[in-house]
Design a protein around this motif. Sequence first.
Motif, PDB file in Angstrom:
ATOM      1  N   ARG A 138     -26.799 -10.467  65.771  1.00 50.80           N
ATOM      2  CA  ARG A 138     -26.553  -8.946  66.140  1.00 50.80           C
ATOM      3  C   ARG A 138     -25.358  -8.683  65.476  1.00 50.80           C
ATOM      4  O   ARG A 138     -24.478  -7.490  64.398  1.00 50.80           O
ATOM      5  N   CYS A 139     -24.722  -9.713  64.818  1.00 52.27           N
ATOM      6  CA  CYS A 139     -23.630  -9.658  64.367  1.00 52.27           C
ATOM      7  C   CYS A 139     -23.239  -9.786  62.827  1.00 52.27           C
ATOM      8  O   CYS A 139     -23.146  -9.347  62.205  1.00 52.27           O
ATOM      9  N   THR A 140     -23.680 -11.245  62.457  1.00 49.72           N
ATOM     10  CA  THR A 140     -23.429 -11.193  61.118  1.00 49.72           C
ATOM     11  C   THR A 140     -24.970 -10.934  59.742  1.00 49.72           C
ATOM     12  O   THR A 140     -24.783 -11.009  58.635  1.00 49.72           O
ATOM     13  N   GLY A 141     -25.412 -10.140  60.379  1.00 46.81           N
ATOM     14  CA  GLY A 141     -25.909  -9.629  59.596  1.00 46.81           C
ATOM     15  C   GLY A 141     -27.520 -10.867  58.813  1.00 46.81           C
ATOM     16  O   GLY A 141     -28.126  -9.851  57.714  1.00 46.81           O
ATOM     17  N   TYR A 142     -27.674 -11.464  58.974  1.00 48.12           N
ATOM     18  CA  TYR A 142     -28.783 -12.756  58.305  1.00 48.12           C
ATOM     19  C   TYR A 142     -28.296 -13.035  56.934  1.00 48.12           C
ATOM     20  O   TYR A 142     -28.344 -14.543  57.147  1.00 48.12           O
ATOM     21  N   HIS A 143     -27.378 -12.918  56.359  1.00 48.53           N
ATOM     22  CA  HIS A 143     -27.049 -13.871  55.607  1.00 48.53           C
ATOM     23  C   HIS A 143     -26.571 -14.516  55.107  1.00 48.53           C
ATOM     24  O   HIS A 143     -26.194 -15.756  54.266  1.00 48.53           O
ATOM     25  N   ALA A 144     -25.295 -14.836  56.033  1.00 45.92           N
ATOM     26  CA  ALA A 144     -24.870 -16.183  55.934  1.00 45.92           C
ATOM     27  C   ALA A 144     -25.544 -17.062  56.319  1.00 45.92           C
ATOM     28  O   ALA A 144     -24.819 -18.664  56.030  1.00 45.92           O
ATOM     29  N   ILE A 145     -25.859 -16.487  57.494  1.00 49.64           N
ATOM     30  CA  ILE A 145     -26.868 -18.037  58.065  1.00 49.64           C
ATOM     31  C   ILE A 145     -27.894 -18.172  56.497  1.00 49.64           C
ATOM     32  O   ILE A 145     -27.830 -19.842  56.645  1.00 49.64           O
TER      33      ILE A 145
END
Lengths: 163, 314, 792
Positions: A138-145
């Motif tokens: 819920r925190c990162t929005g997935y892009h950084a991952i």
Amino acid sequence: MSDAIDIRLTVNGEPVARHVPARQNLVDFLREELGLTGTRAGCEHGVCGACTVRVDGAATRACLIFAAQLDGARVDTIEGLSESGEIADLQAAFHARNALQCGFCTAGMLVTTAELLRDIPAPSRAEIRDHLSGNYCRCTGYHAIVDAIETVARQRCAAKGGT
Amino acid sequence: MARGPGARERFGVGGEDAKLPAPDEEDALKAPRLGYVRARSLDEVFAVLAAEPDEAKVLAGGQSLVPALNMRLLAPRLLVDINGIAGLDGIAEHGGGLRIGALARHAAIGRSPLIARLAPLIHQAIPHIAHPAIRNRGTFGGSLAQADPAAELPACTVALDAVIHVASARGQRAIPARHFFKGLYETALAPDEVVIAVDFPEPASSMRSAFMELVRRRGDYAMLGLAATARVASGVLREPRLVFFGVGGMPIEAAMAAAALGEGAALERIAAAQQALDQDLDPAGDLQADAAMKLHLARVLLARGVRALVGGAA
Amino acid sequence: MTERPLSFLDRPNSYIGRSVPRPNAQRLLHGRGTFVDDIRLPRLVHAVFLRSPYAHARIISIDATAAAQLPGVVRVVTAKDLAGRYTPWVGVLTHMKGLKSAPQHPLAVERACWQGEPVAALVAESRAVAEDALAHIVVDWEELPAVADAETVLAPGAPAIQPALGDNLAFARSIDVGAVDDAFARADAVVEDHFTVARHTGVCPETRSILADFNPADRQLTVHHSSQAPHMMKEIILRHFPLAEPDVRVICRDVGGSYGIKIHVYPDEMAVIALSLLLGRPVKFVADRLESFVSDIHAREHRIGARMAVSKSGEILAIAVDDLTGIGPYSTYPRTSAVEGNQVINLIGSWYRCANYRARLRVAFQNKPPMSQYRAVGHPIACAVTEMLVDRAAQAIGLDPAELRRRNLIADDAYPWTSPAGLRLERLSHQRCLERMLELMDYAGLRREQAALRAKGVHRGIGLASFVEITNPGPAFYGVGGAPISAQDGCTLRLDPGGSVTLAISVTEQGQGTETAVAQIAASVLGVSLERVRVVTGDTERTPYGGGTWASRGTGIGGEAALQAAKALRANVLALAGAILQAVPDTLDIRADWIIDAASGAQRIRLHEVGRAGYFRGDTLPPDVQPELVATRHYQPREYPFAFTNGVQASWVEVDVDTGFVTLLKHWVVEDCGTVVNPLLVDEQIRGGVVQGLGAALFEECSYDAQGQLLNGTLADYLVPMAGEMPDIVVAHLVTPTTTSELGAKGVGEAGTAGAPAAVMNAINDALLPFGARITTQPATPQRILRALKRT
């Protein structure tokens, strides 16, 4: 046939013997019985992926398997994967890229990612997103991952000397 | 109920299980007290199921059963774990076709070159099933026994004319897939029976398959899907099999639509087939799509499926 | 970039503006974090709650005899058992004139008003045993008519959900500024839309968790809480339980996501505190996912009618809106549920020059879970309404949507500015942000691509959304109304003998990087290396008193307190160093853990030598020198009620017009949040916020039937955004520091969520333009899109 059962299994490389209620799922077993609190229960119906661990080498939802089923099994959790150094490059890349914020989904993400890179050493961004589609953040929005995983994939391929 | 009136449906409690009492009306997310036995042989399973058919549940992959248990949507007295029974997870050639053992995991099926060759429709469907961790545990037989209306594999078995082998203390029987799925989470399995293997016939020459589903997010329960096969030559589809899922309690073969495709150029017959679909499908609506929308989406997938079969695209 | 005079932020070896990875993330990467559920205490017991299955019901009787006798069960309580052990609370603030709400209790008294309201609590040795036993509590309910719909509930003759309050109108407010009717009369075009935004909920990865540990021997209560504001929680506890101020400690360690959900007072959490006081032992409650859906604060439910008047030359002449929002049966505490709607009508249109504005807000009670603040409070709705009207107006007069914005956004040199609703804007950069965005996204290129693809039957859309964000609120936001909410924060910096620095601060961390940002600031100003700074947060006993983290204030306010404390400590250290070196302190500086000669940069002595001398070698110091190697400073904003930030977002989507499915191809954000302390952390806050907004626009809604029953309360049916559907997000910055603090930092935590839904909705409608179809309901589901297209 019994409400409780003896099990002997290997957890993070160490032998464990316990008497467990049949209904105790693996998340609760790890957290309550073994004090391995790195694995988290986020929904207990198999959707969020926060509880993902490795059972007999395969990424598995710990909320969807009972400890009673694991006699003779090998379980690896985030603690074990950290101590062995297996995911050190992933952890470093996640850290450098800030691919985690509150950290609650992170253990599940890392276990899932470790298997992704085992199966697809050079995944595209779409393949990464596809493979992570069952891990809720819920925190990162997935892009950084996705960025962090792409970086590690590139580094590992370069280390092997190939494309 | 805070879970909502649809929770039993969403998490797969139907058919025979709907007759079991839900142990409590409250929210819970811990499984109720249960007994557990790890079966070492099929005979052991049969014996337990024969003794208490209403109180025992077979535990295979657990990816559908355990959420239902955690939510206390059902409370069997006993779980019979069949994961330790040897010989039930094979994927092998069989009689020109294919035999998939009931305990074959979705992940293994997805990696199998044999299945890619002999049942490409299954190969196409597997990546749509949930997520990697679920596919590591979920089993082929379990998916069929669960008979989730939004599941991928039941529709594939119908489209491929699979034969489902089930067994109990009373013996074995072979059930054609089109007779296996009876309604919402309801199959032809008797309470004391277990799926042990599924046979697929040798694929016909020039057979192509197309699998597609409409889903809000990768890995979700499908809004609607189509498992389609046909023998394709020069833009003509022979013996097209169009099996929809997510349109009701079970996979529905759109026989009238398939017939409407006729013997001519399939691409020119799409509109007729879409119209005929009204006779094949009478979908129930759900939270995501009402009945009219489901029918509309079925027409859309029909057109896309036919184009995929003709065009050769997977 | 805006020029600002050189300050402490420009010192050598400054960390300001550097993308430092977070030191406190390492433990989370190794599975070694400490969330509330990880805490084990002797004699710990577990609480579960029996919740109302009905949206509205009278509780005729509760029989817990059988449950209480089961092995492993410690206690079962209802409202009767807790009576006299707490005081009820009311979610009103005096500055929200006319806001009314009924008293709220930890467990429902006589009547449950929403499906999920806690009615009884059971404490047992384990969660599983507790859930077993819960099934044995017998409740005799009398189901009452439930009114779930906000509109119905305000109709004349509708039964009052709280009869003592008279009717179901919790709060109403109107704004009427300028000559609105006149503007509409002379307009060349008037556009009108009805907007619906569905209720949704935060779905924090870590569900709400609290562990209350009361020691009756010394009457000390320690509360381990997954929360954003420990001091506020402590104050709430003091107001409602018979405890003395020195005896209450609230600790917030690792928090698995909050986004405002965990800033509110929850009846079940208050019940847990009451239970610990009653039992004299630690009691833990961790909401499970299913009960979270019916017990967490919900967000956003709005129905808005809106009109915009525009001239054919592209001037926005007037905006008029009517907002109806449903907040459940109570206004939440202590922030009230009126803030959401209040912010909507305050914010709409406020980044445009238009001076004619009329708004009406009605906030209604209903039989659904309480609805209140959640990330970006009111902004997503205000931005969606404004920006969707702007696009529609552009369409009506045949002007490009970017051009219409260009002609109406407040000019960058027009500040300070006061909006029609009275918002005071210090200085924003809307025009430059828009130009930067159009360049960044290659707007012209995308328009060409859109046209080419349209000819082939592929329907893509571009959506723009300008927005502002409220950050760094001052004391007029809550404190003025009587809320126990502090608008100030404090930081204590202490140099230890070895040269390391302990930084204790009252703002808190939930993963956004608060601890790292304040450490960077302090290290830069003080002159030490970052690895030497140890940050302490989230503990009322170990930090100064302050407001915590919310409303995007952690860096702007906490950071300024850290900056000032660092200046003060530096002065103290240099005073001592001067005494040791017999040099004038002004001629010295601290750089990279050394005391240096400021003019030449020559290293004189190491910081730890100063530390040791100060603490251990008083004998070597002049008798009138008493080292104070510690400094505390507090800060709160004064000049402006809020530090507004601004930005613009853009969305590029493809709509499958046969299925109604939307593919998010890409997303851009150009953000101006003032001084950026750590670009890495800031950009990831923006991205995370954007995805929450995308979830709202496309996926998330709490679906209710007419009886107030939640139909989709599992993670399989309530759709949160997952990796497979989310786009890559490009982020760029402009920097307009605030002059109200030395740090110049504004907040940024909610900007992503504020503008994302508007951008996506505009993009979808842009894609649908050739079909004359338009959608103004969020989430824009495939079904709604197909209906707009008249395909079903």
